[in-house]
Design a protein around this motif. Structure first.
Motif, PDB file in Angstrom:
ATOM      1  N   THR A   1      12.920   0.219   1.854  1.00  0.00           N
ATOM      2  CA  THR A   1      13.576   0.349   2.931  1.00  0.00           C
ATOM      3  C   THR A   1      12.719   1.263   3.926  1.00  0.00           C
ATOM      4  O   THR A   1      12.277   2.202   3.662  1.00  0.00           O
ATOM      5  CB  THR A   1      14.877   1.183   2.757  1.00  0.00           C
ATOM      6  N   PRO A   2      12.631   0.767   5.101  1.00  0.00           N
ATOM      7  CA  PRO A   2      11.739   1.256   6.221  1.00  0.00           C
ATOM      8  C   PRO A   2      12.171   2.793   6.407  1.00  0.00           C
ATOM      9  O   PRO A   2      13.635   2.958   6.350  1.00  0.00           O
ATOM     10  CB  PRO A   2      11.750   0.535   7.363  1.00  0.00           C
ATOM     11  N   GLY A   3      11.571   3.859   6.664  1.00  0.00           N
ATOM     12  CA  GLY A   3      11.866   5.152   6.740  1.00  0.00           C
ATOM     13  C   GLY A   3      10.661   6.190   6.019  1.00  0.00           C
ATOM     14  O   GLY A   3      10.935   5.769   4.776  1.00  0.00           O
ATOM     15  N   SER A   4      10.636   7.296   6.237  1.00  0.00           N
ATOM     16  CA  SER A   4       9.938   8.179   5.505  1.00  0.00           C
ATOM     17  C   SER A   4       8.513   7.583   4.875  1.00  0.00           C
ATOM     18  O   SER A   4       8.219   7.586   3.570  1.00  0.00           O
ATOM     19  CB  SER A   4      10.732   8.874   4.347  1.00  0.00           C
ATOM     20  N   ASP A   5       8.193   6.664   5.597  1.00  0.00           N
ATOM     21  CA  ASP A   5       6.910   5.965   4.910  1.00  0.00           C
ATOM     22  C   ASP A   5       5.621   6.714   4.694  1.00  0.00           C
ATOM     23  O   ASP A   5       5.126   6.298   3.745  1.00  0.00           O
ATOM     24  CB  ASP A   5       6.462   4.617   6.176  1.00  0.00           C
ATOM     25  N   PHE A   6       5.348   7.633   5.591  1.00  0.00           N
ATOM     26  CA  PHE A   6       4.397   8.442   5.067  1.00  0.00           C
ATOM     27  C   PHE A   6       4.452   9.198   3.805  1.00  0.00           C
ATOM     28  O   PHE A   6       3.562   9.530   3.020  1.00  0.00           O
ATOM     29  CB  PHE A   6       3.981   9.416   6.155  1.00  0.00           C
ATOM     30  N   ASP A   7       5.845   9.856   3.599  1.00  0.00           N
ATOM     31  CA  ASP A   7       6.283  10.458   2.208  1.00  0.00           C
ATOM     32  C   ASP A   7       5.954   9.417   1.101  1.00  0.00           C
ATOM     33  O   ASP A   7       5.473   9.614  -0.047  1.00  0.00           O
ATOM     34  CB  ASP A   7       7.418  10.881   2.269  1.00  0.00           C
ATOM     35  N   LEU A   8       6.343   8.168   1.137  1.00  0.00           N
ATOM     36  CA  LEU A   8       6.474   7.008   0.389  1.00  0.00           C
ATOM     37  C   LEU A   8       4.991   6.981  -0.018  1.00  0.00           C
ATOM     38  O   LEU A   8       4.580   6.859  -1.190  1.00  0.00           O
ATOM     39  CB  LEU A   8       6.851   5.794   0.699  1.00  0.00           C
ATOM     40  N   ALA A   9       3.837   6.732   0.942  1.00  0.00           N
ATOM     41  CA  ALA A   9       2.528   6.521   0.580  1.00  0.00           C
ATOM     42  C   ALA A   9       1.859   7.770  -0.096  1.00  0.00           C
ATOM     43  O   ALA A   9       1.266   7.522  -1.015  1.00  0.00           O
ATOM     44  CB  ALA A   9       1.747   6.414   2.029  1.00  0.00           C
ATOM     45  N   ALA A  10       2.364   8.702   0.401  1.00  0.00           N
ATOM     46  CA  ALA A  10       1.803  10.233  -0.398  1.00  0.00           C
ATOM     47  C   ALA A  10       2.242  10.361  -1.610  1.00  0.00           C
ATOM     48  O   ALA A  10       1.368  10.543  -2.668  1.00  0.00           O
ATOM     49  CB  ALA A  10       2.049  11.557   0.396  1.00  0.00           C
ATOM     50  N   GLY A  11       3.657  10.101  -1.928  1.00  0.00           N
ATOM     51  CA  GLY A  11       4.030  10.188  -3.232  1.00  0.00           C
ATOM     52  C   GLY A  11       3.581   9.436  -4.219  1.00  0.00           C
ATOM     53  O   GLY A  11       3.450   9.297  -5.376  1.00  0.00           O
TER      54      GLY A  11
ATOM     55  N   LEU B   1       0.813   8.172  -3.992  1.00  0.00           N
ATOM     56  CA  LEU B   1      -0.585   8.557  -4.683  1.00  0.00           C
ATOM     57  C   LEU B   1      -0.501   9.616  -5.447  1.00  0.00           C
ATOM     58  O   LEU B   1      -1.460  10.188  -6.281  1.00  0.00           O
ATOM     59  CB  LEU B   1      -1.713   8.547  -3.304  1.00  0.00           C
ATOM     60  N   VAL B   2       0.460  10.609  -5.350  1.00  0.00           N
ATOM     61  CA  VAL B   2       0.553  11.644  -6.162  1.00  0.00           C
ATOM     62  C   VAL B   2       0.857  10.882  -7.764  1.00  0.00           C
ATOM     63  O   VAL B   2       0.191  11.428  -8.760  1.00  0.00           O
ATOM     64  CB  VAL B   2       1.707  12.492  -6.079  1.00  0.00           C
ATOM     65  N   SER B   3       1.715   9.920  -7.652  1.00  0.00           N
ATOM     66  CA  SER B   3       2.026   9.161  -8.972  1.00  0.00           C
ATOM     67  C   SER B   3       0.992   8.641  -9.888  1.00  0.00           C
ATOM     68  O   SER B   3       0.702   8.544 -10.859  1.00  0.00           O
ATOM     69  CB  SER B   3       3.093   8.380  -8.860  1.00  0.00           C
ATOM     70  N   GLU B   4      -0.146   8.204  -8.886  1.00  0.00           N
ATOM     71  CA  GLU B   4      -1.125   7.588  -9.480  1.00  0.00           C
ATOM     72  C   GLU B   4      -2.414   8.491  -9.708  1.00  0.00           C
ATOM     73  O   GLU B   4      -3.506   8.120  -9.909  1.00  0.00           O
ATOM     74  CB  GLU B   4      -1.814   6.478  -8.312  1.00  0.00           C
ATOM     75  N   GLY B   5      -1.993   9.859  -9.382  1.00  0.00           N
ATOM     76  CA  GLY B   5      -3.144  10.953  -9.999  1.00  0.00           C
ATOM     77  C   GLY B   5      -4.274  10.924  -8.914  1.00  0.00           C
ATOM     78  O   GLY B   5      -5.130  11.503  -8.961  1.00  0.00           O
ATOM     79  N   VAL B   6      -3.974  10.478  -7.401  1.00  0.00           N
ATOM     80  CA  VAL B   6      -4.927  10.328  -6.509  1.00  0.00           C
ATOM     81  C   VAL B   6      -4.821  11.849  -5.609  1.00  0.00           C
ATOM     82  O   VAL B   6      -5.909  12.559  -5.356  1.00  0.00           O
ATOM     83  CB  VAL B   6      -5.173   9.259  -5.414  1.00  0.00           C
ATOM     84  N   LEU B   7      -3.467  12.192  -5.315  1.00  0.00           N
ATOM     85  CA  LEU B   7      -3.444  13.387  -4.564  1.00  0.00           C
ATOM     86  C   LEU B   7      -2.754  14.467  -5.410  1.00  0.00           C
ATOM     87  O   LEU B   7      -1.752  14.148  -6.236  1.00  0.00           O
ATOM     88  CB  LEU B   7      -2.422  13.208  -3.375  1.00  0.00           C
ATOM     89  N   HIS B   8      -3.127  15.454  -5.457  1.00  0.00           N
ATOM     90  CA  HIS B   8      -2.591  16.734  -6.086  1.00  0.00           C
ATOM     91  C   HIS B   8      -1.926  17.943  -5.148  1.00  0.00           C
ATOM     92  O   HIS B   8      -1.025  18.748  -5.379  1.00  0.00           O
ATOM     93  CB  HIS B   8      -3.203  17.240  -7.140  1.00  0.00           C
ATOM     94  N   ALA B   9      -2.311  17.801  -3.985  1.00  0.00           N
ATOM     95  CA  ALA B   9      -2.036  19.038  -3.026  1.00  0.00           C
ATOM     96  C   ALA B   9      -2.176  18.581  -1.696  1.00  0.00           C
ATOM     97  O   ALA B   9      -2.942  17.675  -1.365  1.00  0.00           O
ATOM     98  CB  ALA B   9      -3.185  20.363  -3.322  1.00  0.00           C
ATOM     99  N   ALA B  10      -1.480  19.172  -0.601  1.00  0.00           N
ATOM    100  CA  ALA B  10      -1.468  19.100   0.662  1.00  0.00           C
ATOM    101  C   ALA B  10      -2.877  18.931   1.217  1.00  0.00           C
ATOM    102  O   ALA B  10      -3.345  18.022   2.375  1.00  0.00           O
ATOM    103  CB  ALA B  10      -0.504  19.982   1.469  1.00  0.00           C
TER     104      ALA B  10
END
Length: 311
Positions: free
Chosen positions: A46-56, A58-67
């Motif tokens: 569902t469109p909306g909060s797309d940047f949060d979706l992309a960041a989250g 990548l957190v789930s995939e172990g790519v991002l851990h911190a801001a």
């Protein structure tokens, strides 16, 4: 952008009587996630909060851990033949020194809104190693607080009121205060949006929090909670066996069937604070039996008594 809902005219039948009326649907559109300009996956969301979706994601995939692992996120322009922006392609820029996603994580097929694991190149990639442990988290929560969370989650759902077709995920602190809520046609997307918000706000690892979800508790939702450092996951419906296994291995408290004043706690029951005598009350008086079993036994005894009287 305002693409969260879509109006449609429908034929409505009530007791065989037809009428035409407007209806509001939850929007569902594909979103491609790129990292450094390289396509990684496509998810139906569902469109909306797309940047949060992309960041989250990548957190789930172990790519991002911190801001500070995130250099920026942008919509890619010129996504249509005439150069218009559909806002359906997001490119994530990683900070210097942050490794790009492993090629094995790339999806062979798009991720549907109902399953965040469809098209995994390898099932081994599912059990991503978390950068921190939730096992040592000192969270303590009361049954009374847990039973209040579904109503608080539902009360904060804005789009659900008009469509009835969205899942929700909410992050609560140990006092039951709502820190973030996101809605989406997919459970995993709603969780990714919450996790992505937490990452961008510098809240990871999200220690001392509870993730509340509106549906069932699947393996992937437990994984996402663990990867975000969330020590407890509560769901209004059932967990899967693999979800319970992963929660047990990770030291996460997993609560299912959280409805009304009842729940099942599957793992790390020591985090449930039962110091209130009211929480220790067993209405059946049979600590080893469920209420359903007790009720079934009572019904069987009554039936037997009736049969005996008839004889």
């Amino acid at each position: 952008m305002g693409r969260v809902t879509v109006p449609r005219r429908v034929l409505r039948l009530r007791k065989g009587v037809p009428s035409h009326r407007p209806d509001t649907l939850a929007a569902e559109e594909p979103m491609e996630i790129r990292v450094g300009g390289r396509p990684l996956t496509v998810t139906m969301r569902t469109p909306g909060s797309d940047f949060d979706l992309a960041a989250g994601f990548l957190v789930s995939e172990g790519v991002l851990h911190a801001a500070d692992h995130l250099a920026g996120i942008r919509y890619c322009a010129g996504a249509t033949a005439d150069g218009g922006n559909t806002y359906n392609v997001v490119d994530v820029a990683l900070a210097a020194g942050v490794p790009a996603p492993d090629a094995s994580l790339e999806r062979n097929f798009y991720t549907t809104s109902s399953c965040g694991l469809c098209g995994k190149a390898s099932l081994d990639a599912v059990r991503t190693t978390a950068p921190w442990s939730v096992a040592a988290d000192g969270l303590r929560i009361t049954p009374a607080l847990l039973t209040a969370l579904p109503d608080r989650l539902r009360a904060a759902q804005k789009v659900f009121d008009s469509t009835g077709g969205l899942h929700a995920a909410g992050l609560f602190d140990a006092q039951g205060r709502l820190l973030c809520l996101r809605e989406d046609v997919g459970r995993h997307n709603a969780v990714d949006k919450v996790v992505g918000h937490a990452l961008r706000e510098g809240l990871l690892p999200a220690r001392g929090t509870v993730l509340m979800v509106s549906g069932r508790a699947s393996f992937e939702l437990v994984q996402k909670a663990v990867m975000a450092g969330i020590p407890a996951l509560a769901a209004v419906s059932a967990p899967s066996s693999l979800a319970v296994d992963l929660a047990e291995e990770s030291g996460l408290t997993l609560v299912g069937f959280l409805r009304g004043d009842s729940m099942n706690v599957y793992t790390r029951t020591d985090r449930i604070d039962l110091t209130d005598p009211a929480d220790l009350t067993d209405p059946t008086g049979l600590p080893d039996d469920t209420e359903a079993e007790a009720e079934a036994g009572t019904a069987a005894e009554a039936e037997a008594g009736t049969a005996a009287e008839a004889e």
